[in-house]
Design a protein around this motif. Structure first.
Motif, PDB file in Angstrom:
ATOM      1  N   VAL A  13      36.126  19.730 -23.308  1.00  0.00           N
ATOM      2  CA  VAL A  13      35.226  18.518 -23.781  1.00  0.00           C
ATOM      3  C   VAL A  13      37.126  17.568 -24.620  1.00  0.00           C
ATOM      4  N   LEU A  14      37.608  18.333 -24.726  1.00  0.00           N
ATOM      5  CA  LEU A  14      39.058  17.988 -25.176  1.00  0.00           C
ATOM      6  C   LEU A  14      40.377  17.975 -24.115  1.00  0.00           C
ATOM      7  N   ARG A  15      40.125  18.760 -22.912  1.00  0.00           N
ATOM      8  CA  ARG A  15      40.531  17.942 -21.475  1.00  0.00           C
ATOM      9  C   ARG A  15      40.083  17.060 -20.710  1.00  0.00           C
ATOM     10  N   ALA A  16      38.708  16.555 -21.441  1.00  0.00           N
ATOM     11  CA  ALA A  16      37.808  15.546 -19.859  1.00  0.00           C
ATOM     12  C   ALA A  16      38.074  14.056 -21.026  1.00  0.00           C
ATOM     13  N   TRP A  17      38.261  14.045 -21.898  1.00  0.00           N
ATOM     14  CA  TRP A  17      38.022  12.812 -22.883  1.00  0.00           C
ATOM     15  C   TRP A  17      38.927  11.879 -22.824  1.00  0.00           C
ATOM     16  N   ALA A  18      38.668  10.808 -22.716  1.00  0.00           N
ATOM     17  CA  ALA A  18      39.769   9.532 -21.833  1.00  0.00           C
ATOM     18  C   ALA A  18      40.064   9.329 -23.582  1.00  0.00           C
ATOM     19  N   ALA A  19      41.480   9.195 -23.883  1.00  0.00           N
ATOM     20  CA  ALA A  19      41.565   9.081 -25.380  1.00  0.00           C
ATOM     21  C   ALA A  19      41.747   7.102 -24.853  1.00  0.00           C
ATOM     22  N   PRO A  20      41.820   5.896 -26.061  1.00  0.00           N
ATOM     23  CA  PRO A  20      41.812   4.593 -25.988  1.00  0.00           C
ATOM     24  C   PRO A  20      42.985   4.316 -26.165  1.00  0.00           C
ATOM     25  N   ASP A  21      43.842   4.867 -26.649  1.00  0.00           N
ATOM     26  CA  ASP A  21      45.159   4.478 -27.201  1.00  0.00           C
ATOM     27  C   ASP A  21      45.826   5.826 -26.935  1.00  0.00           C
ATOM     28  N   GLU A  22      46.980   5.621 -27.174  1.00  0.00           N
ATOM     29  CA  GLU A  22      48.628   6.418 -27.242  1.00  0.00           C
ATOM     30  C   GLU A  22      48.594   7.365 -28.802  1.00  0.00           C
ATOM     31  N   SER A  23      48.180   6.778 -29.275  1.00  0.00           N
ATOM     32  CA  SER A  23      47.760   7.871 -30.528  1.00  0.00           C
ATOM     33  C   SER A  23      47.020   8.790 -30.436  1.00  0.00           C
ATOM     34  N   GLN A  24      46.098   8.392 -30.312  1.00  0.00           N
ATOM     35  CA  GLN A  24      44.651   9.098 -30.127  1.00  0.00           C
ATOM     36  C   GLN A  24      45.110  10.190 -29.186  1.00  0.00           C
ATOM     37  N   ASP A  25      46.285   9.909 -26.996  1.00  0.00           N
ATOM     38  CA  ASP A  25      46.106  10.735 -26.495  1.00  0.00           C
ATOM     39  C   ASP A  25      47.390  11.292 -27.559  1.00  0.00           C
ATOM     40  N   ALA A  26      47.978  11.639 -28.405  1.00  0.00           N
ATOM     41  CA  ALA A  26      49.030  12.372 -28.531  1.00  0.00           C
ATOM     42  C   ALA A  26      48.256  13.474 -29.700  1.00  0.00           C
ATOM     43  N   LEU A  27      47.049  13.136 -30.470  1.00  0.00           N
ATOM     44  CA  LEU A  27      46.267  14.329 -31.158  1.00  0.00           C
ATOM     45  C   LEU A  27      45.484  14.690 -29.856  1.00  0.00           C
ATOM     46  N   ARG A  28      44.636  14.261 -29.351  1.00  0.00           N
ATOM     47  CA  ARG A  28      44.246  15.180 -28.114  1.00  0.00           C
ATOM     48  C   ARG A  28      45.291  16.286 -27.963  1.00  0.00           C
ATOM     49  N   ALA A  29      46.064  15.713 -27.456  1.00  0.00           N
ATOM     50  CA  ALA A  29      47.529  16.814 -27.132  1.00  0.00           C
ATOM     51  C   ALA A  29      47.623  17.610 -27.976  1.00  0.00           C
ATOM     52  N   GLU A  30      48.281  17.363 -29.398  1.00  0.00           N
ATOM     53  CA  GLU A  30      48.388  18.451 -30.362  1.00  0.00           C
ATOM     54  C   GLU A  30      47.318  19.419 -30.586  1.00  0.00           C
ATOM     55  N   TYR A  31      45.322  19.140 -30.198  1.00  0.00           N
ATOM     56  CA  TYR A  31      44.436  19.785 -30.215  1.00  0.00           C
ATOM     57  C   TYR A  31      44.517  20.752 -29.298  1.00  0.00           C
ATOM     58  N   LEU A  32      44.802  20.190 -28.104  1.00  0.00           N
ATOM     59  CA  LEU A  32      45.036  21.114 -27.092  1.00  0.00           C
ATOM     60  C   LEU A  32      46.090  22.810 -27.599  1.00  0.00           C
ATOM     61  N   ALA A  33      47.170  21.915 -28.058  1.00  0.00           N
ATOM     62  CA  ALA A  33      47.893  22.724 -28.178  1.00  0.00           C
ATOM     63  C   ALA A  33      47.659  24.044 -29.364  1.00  0.00           C
ATOM     64  N   HIS A  34      46.875  22.895 -30.226  1.00  0.00           N
ATOM     65  CA  HIS A  34      46.452  24.317 -31.725  1.00  0.00           C
ATOM     66  C   HIS A  34      45.517  24.974 -31.187  1.00  0.00           C
TER      67      HIS A  34
END
Length: 188
Positions: A13-34
């Protein structure tokens, strides 16, 4: 170790999610790394922090949101909490938590995350000890069925429908950001 189905579902779900902005995309990357770094990342036992799932519930007219007065935090929040090994995925975890905290069944949950929010919370381990841990919250939007009646459970001090424009004065920035994202998604 997290149930493999739940761990991989969170990654998908996190890989497929299109984050609405750069800060949300940075969080998405942190979640995936975690998730990559911790095999137990979706369970409360992960003491490095863990993925959680929450739901902002809106009424069928899409004029109000249901918030719970959280018994530990003492503030008005969306419903949500920890994933459980039996949850099929993050949407199922969010739906279960929403039903447990609001008493409303049959919510129509949008399977696409609305936003992400990372926050520190006092969290109890199975041994009863509490420490401050990061909750890596994946936040969803749900519409309550027509004529739904909220029921305050032991997981909420109070439940209340709030018009979009008149949230409680002490509503924190993360809830306000969630409501703003919901307004945008619903076209208000």
């Amino acid at each position: 170790m997290s149930p493999p189905h739940l761990h991989s579902a969170a990654q998908r779900v996190l890989r497929a999610w299109a984050a609405p902005d750069e800060s949300q995309d940075a969080l998405r990357a942190e979640y995936l790394a975690h998730l990559d770094a911790h095999s137990d990342a979706v369970l409360r036992e992960c003491r490095a922090g863990h993925i959680t799932a929450s739901t902002l519930i809106v009424d069928t007219s899409r004029e109000s949101v249901l918030l719970t007065l959280h018994p530990i935090v003492g503030r008005w929040l969306q419903t949500g909490g920890h994933c459980e090994p039996d949850d099929a995925d993050l949407v199922a975890a969010a739906a279960r938590e929403a039903a447990e905290e609001s008493g409303i069944d049959n919510l129509s949950i949008d399977a696409v995350p609305l936003r992400l929010d990372r926050h520190a919370v006092r969290c109890r381990a199975d041994d009863g000890h509490a420490t401050i841990l990061d909750h890596l919250d994946v936040q969803f939007l749900a519409v309550a069925p027509a004529f739904a009646r909220e029921v305050c459970t032991h997981e909420s001090l109070d439940l209340r429908w709030w018009p979009w424009s008149t949230l409680p004065e002490d509503t924190d920035a993360s809830v306000r950001a969630l409501v703003a994202a919901a307004l945008e998604r619903t076209g208000h």
